[in-house]
Scaffold this motif. Structure first.
Motif, mmCIF file in Angstrom:
data_model
loop_
_atom_site.group_PDB
_atom_site.id
_atom_site.type_symbol
_atom_site.label_atom_id
_atom_site.label_comp_id
_atom_site.label_asym_id
_atom_site.label_seq_id
_atom_site.Cartn_x
_atom_site.Cartn_y
_atom_site.Cartn_z
ATOM 1 N N SER A 47 25.380 20.902 -7.164
ATOM 2 C CA SER A 47 25.847 21.931 -6.247
ATOM 3 C C SER A 47 26.309 23.198 -6.900
ATOM 4 O O SER A 47 25.741 24.233 -6.250
ATOM 5 C CB SER A 47 27.135 21.621 -5.272
ATOM 6 N N ILE A 48 27.059 23.252 -7.916
ATOM 7 C CA ILE A 48 27.454 24.663 -8.612
ATOM 8 C C ILE A 48 26.083 25.255 -9.042
ATOM 9 O O ILE A 48 25.932 26.356 -8.938
ATOM 10 C CB ILE A 48 28.378 24.275 -9.701
ATOM 11 N N LEU A 49 25.271 24.479 -9.647
ATOM 12 C CA LEU A 49 24.128 24.969 -10.091
ATOM 13 C C LEU A 49 23.290 25.382 -9.015
ATOM 14 O O LEU A 49 22.404 26.482 -9.088
ATOM 15 C CB LEU A 49 23.237 23.904 -10.925
ATOM 16 N N THR A 65 24.909 16.399 -20.987
ATOM 17 C CA THR A 65 23.412 16.849 -21.067
ATOM 18 C C THR A 65 22.930 16.971 -19.739
ATOM 19 O O THR A 65 22.803 15.928 -18.769
ATOM 20 C CB THR A 65 22.550 16.132 -21.822
ATOM 21 N N LEU A 66 22.740 18.152 -19.102
ATOM 22 C CA LEU A 66 22.505 18.581 -17.699
ATOM 23 C C LEU A 66 21.028 19.218 -17.552
ATOM 24 O O LEU A 66 20.661 19.699 -16.585
ATOM 25 C CB LEU A 66 23.358 19.632 -17.254
ATOM 26 N N ASP A 67 20.017 18.839 -18.814
ATOM 27 C CA ASP A 67 18.823 19.429 -18.697
ATOM 28 C C ASP A 67 17.997 19.336 -17.287
ATOM 29 O O ASP A 67 17.429 20.006 -16.814
ATOM 30 C CB ASP A 67 17.847 18.891 -19.920
ATOM 31 N N GLN A 68 18.037 17.768 -16.894
ATOM 32 C CA GLN A 68 17.050 17.563 -15.688
ATOM 33 C C GLN A 68 17.876 17.994 -14.470
ATOM 34 O O GLN A 68 17.267 18.557 -13.802
ATOM 35 C CB GLN A 68 17.279 15.936 -15.677
ATOM 36 N N MET A 69 19.293 18.086 -14.497
ATOM 37 C CA MET A 69 20.025 18.710 -13.207
ATOM 38 C C MET A 69 19.527 20.308 -13.044
ATOM 39 O O MET A 69 19.405 20.886 -11.810
ATOM 40 C CB MET A 69 21.263 18.391 -13.279
ATOM 41 N N ILE A 70 19.334 20.856 -14.506
ATOM 42 C CA ILE A 70 19.446 22.349 -14.268
ATOM 43 C C ILE A 70 17.896 22.646 -13.739
ATOM 44 O O ILE A 70 17.738 23.625 -13.094
ATOM 45 C CB ILE A 70 19.516 22.900 -15.941
ATOM 46 N N GLU A 71 16.986 21.827 -14.331
ATOM 47 C CA GLU A 71 15.715 21.944 -13.833
ATOM 48 C C GLU A 71 15.443 21.660 -12.263
ATOM 49 O O GLU A 71 14.593 22.594 -11.426
ATOM 50 C CB GLU A 71 14.682 21.141 -14.584
ATOM 51 N N GLU A 72 16.191 20.695 -11.876
ATOM 52 C CA GLU A 72 16.063 20.359 -10.480
ATOM 53 C C GLU A 72 16.613 21.364 -9.550
ATOM 54 O O GLU A 72 16.300 21.871 -8.360
ATOM 55 C CB GLU A 72 16.762 18.851 -10.125
ATOM 56 N N ALA A 73 17.564 22.263 -10.167
ATOM 57 C CA ALA A 73 18.183 23.330 -9.363
ATOM 58 C C ALA A 73 17.315 24.648 -9.362
ATOM 59 O O ALA A 73 17.500 25.514 -8.686
ATOM 60 C CB ALA A 73 19.627 23.677 -10.166
#
Length: 317
Positions: free
Chosen positions: A267-269, A286-294
């Protein structure tokens, strides 16, 4: 060769611990567009050396040449108009171990150059300070400026937070996010007690702070005021941010009381993507996938270590 008719050239030296190398290099890439493994860099980019926790000193090049004799000949042109002076030999250079210039020889070189300057030398309280350094087989001489450890003064805050970034890391992160402050509007929407805000504001970066915790927003305002700075810190969730920003700095909440769940992190991203075109994320996970999904692409990254503890710092655009 004199540098008067050319674009200004600067030589910077750097110092960092083994744990900080990755962060130091990332800050270099942000500030100068390139990095160096030699802890010394020649560039046309002018940066106040006190901005970086890793820059040790700077020479604004006045003269350069293949030999010291050429430098000595050129410094005779300096007009001091009665001012006292000092010459400092920069210890950090790109010479290998066998070519290293030892202490006694460095002092001799300083004196030799000083003898060719028309003025009175004063090693203790000089009015003008010059530097001399060797790099890439050439010699560079110019106005010397030493970095001041501003970040160190900020380490003693009225309000502390056990998991806050160190002031060194916070300062580097602010530089990575906003290498050129002119005209840039930044936000730290999970600002905590304001460690990043204090560093950014002290460098003239236009940054707003925000947090959902009223205790930390009060502490953040107190810390900012303690150092004679002015900044806007508001209370509320990131979802309520309606203003557009050039960049957001997000140190993902992770302590005992405010640890963000994966849903919170996403939600933050996602909200940051809505109001900022660039985001610098600090995370222990590690948030790589989440960052890309955002909707972001990770364009640069590093790891900032402290013993066994490490944080990832990601530039997302």
């Amino acid at each position: 060769m004199e540098n008067n008719n050319q674009r200004p050239v600067f030589v910077y030296t750097f110092a960092c611990s083994p744990d900080e190398i990755s962060l130091c290099h990332m800050e270099m890439r942000s500030l100068f567009g390139k990095e160096t493994g030699k802890n010394i860099l020649k560039t046309p980019t002018e940066i106040d050396p006190s901005r970086s926790p890793f820059i040790k000193e700077r020479i604004e090049v006045m003269y350069e040449g293949d030999t010291l004799a050429v430098i000595c000949e050129q410094v005779e042109r300096i007009q001091l108009n009665g001012s006292t002076f000092k010459v400092i030999f920069l210890k950090i250079n790109d010479l290998n171990t066998t070519e290293k210039i030892e202490y006694d020889q460095r002092r001799l070189i300083e004196r030799e150059i000083g003898m060719h300057i028309d003025g009175e030398a004063d090693v203790h309280h000089p009015e003008r300070v010059f530097g001399i350094v060797t790099l890439g087989g050439r010699w560079y001489f110019g106005k010397y400026r030493k970095s001041k450890p501003v970040w160190l003064y900020h380490s003693k805050k009225p309000r502390e937070y056990s998991t806050a970034l160190s002031t060194r890391v916070a300062r580097a992160v602010a530089n990575i996010a906003v290498p050129e402050p002119e005209g840039i509007q930044a936000i730290d929407p999970c600002c905590g007690i304001g460690t990043v805000l204090v560093e950014a504001l002290s460098m003239g970066i236009n940054i707003d702070g925000r947090d959902i915790n009223p205790l930390v927003t009060t502490g953040s305002r107190e810390n900012i005021a303690h150092f004679g700075l002015e900044g806007n810190v508001t209370l509320g969730p990131i979802s309520d941010v309606s203003k557009e920003y050039d960049v957001a700095i997000i140190d993902m909440p992770y302590n005992l009381y405010t640890h963000a769940t994966p849903e919170d992190q996403f939600s933050i991203l996602r909200h940051a993507r809505r109001f900022a075109s660039k985001v610098v994320v600090v995370t222990i996970e590690t948030l790589d996938q989440m960052i890309e999904e955002a909707g972001f692409e990770i364009t640069d990254r590093c790891v900032a270590k402290k013993g066994m503890f490490s944080r990832q710092i990601l530039v997302c655009e």
